[in-house]
Design a protein around this motif. Structure first.
Motif, short mmCIF file in Angstrom:
data_model
loop_
_atom_site.label_atom_id
_atom_site.label_comp_id
_atom_site.label_asym_id
_atom_site.label_seq_id
_atom_site.Cartn_x
_atom_site.Cartn_y
_atom_site.Cartn_z
N TYR A 71 0.84 -1.19 0.00
CA TYR A 71 0.00 0.00 0.00
C TYR A 71 0.88 1.24 0.00
CZ TYR A 71 -4.85 1.52 0.64
OH TYR A 71 -6.13 2.01 0.43
N PRO A 72 0.46 2.33 -0.66
CA PRO A 72 1.29 3.54 -0.73
C PRO A 72 1.20 4.43 0.50
CG PRO A 72 -0.63 3.77 -2.12
CD PRO A 72 -0.69 2.39 -1.56
N SER A 73 0.88 3.86 1.65
CA SER A 73 0.91 4.57 2.92
C SER A 73 1.32 3.59 4.00
CB SER A 73 -0.46 5.19 3.24
OG SER A 73 -1.44 4.18 3.37
N PHE A 74 1.66 4.11 5.18
CA PHE A 74 2.16 3.28 6.28
C PHE A 74 1.38 3.64 7.54
CE2 PHE A 74 5.46 4.25 3.25
CZ PHE A 74 6.06 3.02 2.98
N THR A 75 0.71 2.66 8.13
CA THR A 75 -0.10 2.91 9.32
C THR A 75 0.22 1.87 10.38
OG1 THR A 75 -1.88 3.72 7.89
CG2 THR A 75 -2.44 3.25 10.18
N LEU A 76 0.50 2.36 11.59
CA LEU A 76 0.88 1.48 12.70
C LEU A 76 0.05 1.85 13.92
CD1 LEU A 76 2.79 -0.70 13.89
CD2 LEU A 76 4.35 1.18 14.49
#
Length: 314
Positions: A170-175
């Motif tokens: 995915y072209p985003s990073f979520t943690l």
């Protein structure tokens, strides 16, 4: 100061904690558009007026803007997948958002406001295919029955190679951090495909607030041909003082800047709407102090991708 996410537009976080939603924002408030003449222009009782045009607002109004931009990209790149088109829209989005007017940051506007012209030539893309989504759903805990209802195939998760849910390309990073003020860490594996210049070298530029340590390995990607793929790992660690922290990764080769948002949040962001602290000028803005001119697109592109899974398998 525009753009501003409309007060009635939904915010994150997503139920799928590893995927940032919304993806992007697009015009969706007080939009003049064609209108069927056999339909009243309002829901007011006794309003029988008919017009060929009307002014409307909502996600259903912003969705056509994104759909049109996606179709435009497809006309330039007929072989690109829905995931590649979404990547182009996200990584080229304008992210110069006014913090005072958009206090919920990426949970309100995602990667930013779409830039259809720049999205035609994004430099790098984060692509994904059917197998990538199946692995993601299996890692996310989907049962065989639910998976087969979606794919309309006899595939099972035992046939799929399991990966971390964070590794969906995915072209985003979520943690999601485990708990407030507790130390956390996480990593994301990504693959980018060169669609810009055959001979190009991209360097990683990370913008992060104090308290977040973000590294990219490798931090330089060199390409020798179009279509060449490179893998990198982004790692995040730190401790949450606030419920929400945002950062970004930009791959920069001089000719192209490929930006992805990075979001870290904890359980407090799920219990109530998150508003980070005031900016350094101490500016604040109530939802009604400015006329909203944008509304988010929550599902158009992702739904397009889910539909394409069925089409590809059929």
């Amino acid at each position: 100061m525009a753009p501003v996410v409309a007060s009635f537009s939904s915010r994150g976080p997503s139920k799928a904690a590893v995927i940032l939603k919304p993806d992007v924002i697009a015009p969706g408030v007080d939009i003049v558009a064609s209108w069927p003449t056999n339909t009243p222009t309002s829901d007011a009782p006794g309003d029988n007026r008919t017009f060929e045009f009307n002014i409307a607002s909502g996600t259903s109004i912003s969705c056509p803007h994104v759909s049109g931009a996606a179709a435009d990209i497809k006309s330039f790149h007929p072989t690109w997948s829905p995931a590649a088109i979404r990547s182009a829209l996200m990584t080229t989005a304008n992210n110069q958002m006014s913090f005072g007017n958009n206090r919920d940051t990426e949970f309100g506007y995602g990667a930013g406001q779409i830039n259809p012209v720049n999205a035609r030539n994004p430099g790098l893309i984060y692509d994904a295919n059917v197998d990538d989504y199946i692995r993601f759903l299996c890692s996310y805990g989907y049962s065989t029955t639910t998976l087969q209802q979606l794919t309309r195939d006899h595939i099972t998760c035992s046939n799929a190679t399991h990966t971390s849910t964070r590794d969906l390309n995915y072209p985003s990073f979520t943690l999601k951090a485990p708990s407030p003020k507790q130390h956390f860490n996480g990593s994301f594996r990504r693959i980018v495909t060169n669609v810009g210049l055959p001979l190009s070298t991209y360097r990683a530029i990370v913008t992060a607030p104090e308290g977040l340590q973000i590294s990219v390995n490798p931090d330089v990607l060199s390409f020798t041909s179009l279509g060449e793929k490179k893998t990198f790992v982004l790692s995040v660690e730190g401790a949450m003082e606030e419920a929400f922290r945002s950062a970004s990764l930009t791959w920069d080769c001089g000719d192209f800047k490929v930006r992805s948002p990075i979001v870290v949040y904890d359980v407090r962001a799920e219990k109530e709407q998150v508003y980070p602290s005031l900016n350094e000028q101490g500016q604040s803005s109530s939802p009604n102090s400015h006329v909203p001119v944008k509304v988010i697109v929550l599902c158009a592109i992702f739904s397009f991708i889910l539909i394409s899974i069925v089409i590809y398998i059929i």
